[in-house]
Design a protein around this motif. Sequence first.
Motif, short mmCIF file in Angstrom:
data_model
loop_
_atom_site.label_atom_id
_atom_site.label_comp_id
_atom_site.label_asym_id
_atom_site.label_seq_id
_atom_site.Cartn_x
_atom_site.Cartn_y
_atom_site.Cartn_z
N GLN A 80 0.83 -1.21 0.00
CA GLN A 80 0.00 0.00 0.00
C GLN A 80 0.87 1.26 0.00
O GLN A 80 0.62 2.20 -0.77
N LYS A 81 1.90 1.25 0.84
CA LYS A 81 2.79 2.42 0.91
C LYS A 81 3.56 2.62 -0.39
O LYS A 81 3.77 3.75 -0.83
N ASP A 82 3.98 1.51 -1.00
CA ASP A 82 4.71 1.59 -2.26
C ASP A 82 3.81 2.13 -3.37
O ASP A 82 4.25 2.92 -4.22
N PHE A 83 2.56 1.71 -3.36
CA PHE A 83 1.60 2.21 -4.35
C PHE A 83 1.43 3.72 -4.22
O PHE A 83 1.42 4.45 -5.22
N GLU A 84 1.32 4.18 -2.97
CA GLU A 84 1.14 5.61 -2.73
C GLU A 84 2.39 6.40 -3.11
O GLU A 84 2.29 7.52 -3.65
N LYS B 24 4.65 5.58 -5.41
CA LYS B 24 4.76 5.63 -6.87
C LYS B 24 3.72 6.55 -7.48
O LYS B 24 3.97 7.22 -8.49
N LYS B 25 2.55 6.58 -6.85
CA LYS B 25 1.49 7.46 -7.34
C LYS B 25 1.89 8.92 -7.22
O LYS B 25 1.58 9.74 -8.09
N SER B 26 2.57 9.25 -6.14
CA SER B 26 3.03 10.63 -5.92
C SER B 26 4.42 10.87 -6.50
O SER B 26 5.01 11.94 -6.31
N LYS B 27 4.97 9.82 -7.18
CA LYS B 27 6.29 9.89 -7.83
C LYS B 27 7.40 10.24 -6.83
O LYS B 27 8.33 10.98 -7.15
N ASP B 28 7.27 9.65 -5.64
CA ASP B 28 8.30 9.85 -4.60
C ASP B 28 9.34 8.73 -4.74
O ASP B 28 9.25 7.69 -4.09
N THR B 29 10.33 8.95 -5.59
CA THR B 29 11.36 7.95 -5.87
C THR B 29 12.16 7.58 -4.63
O THR B 29 12.49 6.40 -4.41
N LYS B 30 12.49 8.57 -3.83
CA LYS B 30 13.28 8.34 -2.61
C LYS B 30 12.55 7.39 -1.66
O LYS B 30 13.13 6.46 -1.10
N MET B 31 11.25 7.63 -1.48
CA MET B 31 10.45 6.78 -0.59
C MET B 31 10.32 5.38 -1.16
O MET B 31 10.37 4.39 -0.42
N SER B 32 10.18 5.25 -2.48
CA SER B 32 10.07 3.94 -3.13
C SER B 32 11.32 3.10 -2.88
O SER B 32 11.23 1.90 -2.58
#
Length: 235
Positions: A140-144, A146-154
């Motif tokens: 779920q967190k990874d989906f969110e 990627k949806k917000s294009k947060d590469t660092k968080m991914s």
Amino acid sequence: MMKKITLICLLLFIAACSSKKDGNMIVQGKIKGLKKGTLYLQKMNDSILISVDSISILGDNTFKLTDNISDPELYFLTFKGSNAKERILFFGEEGVITINDQIKNFGFSPEISGSKNQAVLDKFNKINKQFLNQRLDFIQKDFEAKKSKDTKMSKQLEAEYQKLTRRRILFATNFALSNSNTEAAAYIGLTELYNANIKLLDTLNKSLSEKVKQSLYGKRFDDYVSQIKKSEEEN
């Protein structure tokens, strides 16, 4: 005369509603709320789900099913009209196994007793469920991210997920090792350690008791480990 006919019909009806088989494994219990239907005792045979016994229920929600079993293995308890999600999966073995459940939420939290291997599997699943829930959180967190294009968080989530996977593999391996005298250990090796390295798999395989090594899942696990070894040697 009518009384005799009625009595004969009643006896035939009882016979029809009772399991006709004799076996060294008896599966009995009660399905609360099941007033009418057919219960099936099933297992996998060459990747095909087959019924080994059945019983028709009308009014009385108790049941008794049997099978001749040579090695402990997974069985399914289903009823006519149920789908894949509405099944009770349990470890069958010689002796009397009692399963109590209710037709509402059938298979969600059945009470199973009488199977040593099932008791081991229940303990494993209780802890393993925590890993599965954490995995869903990561997805779920990874989906969110990627949806917000947060590469660092991914990337951070990917690293943390790999750590979680390693912890789960180590837990499953250690649990199986501590229960290496049960067929459930070999089953866990087959179903939960598919992404473990060969050293862990080989360690578990060698630790299994001789009785377990000669069982259905023990032989399958040994074949699985041998295939991986052969594949790595060829490469």
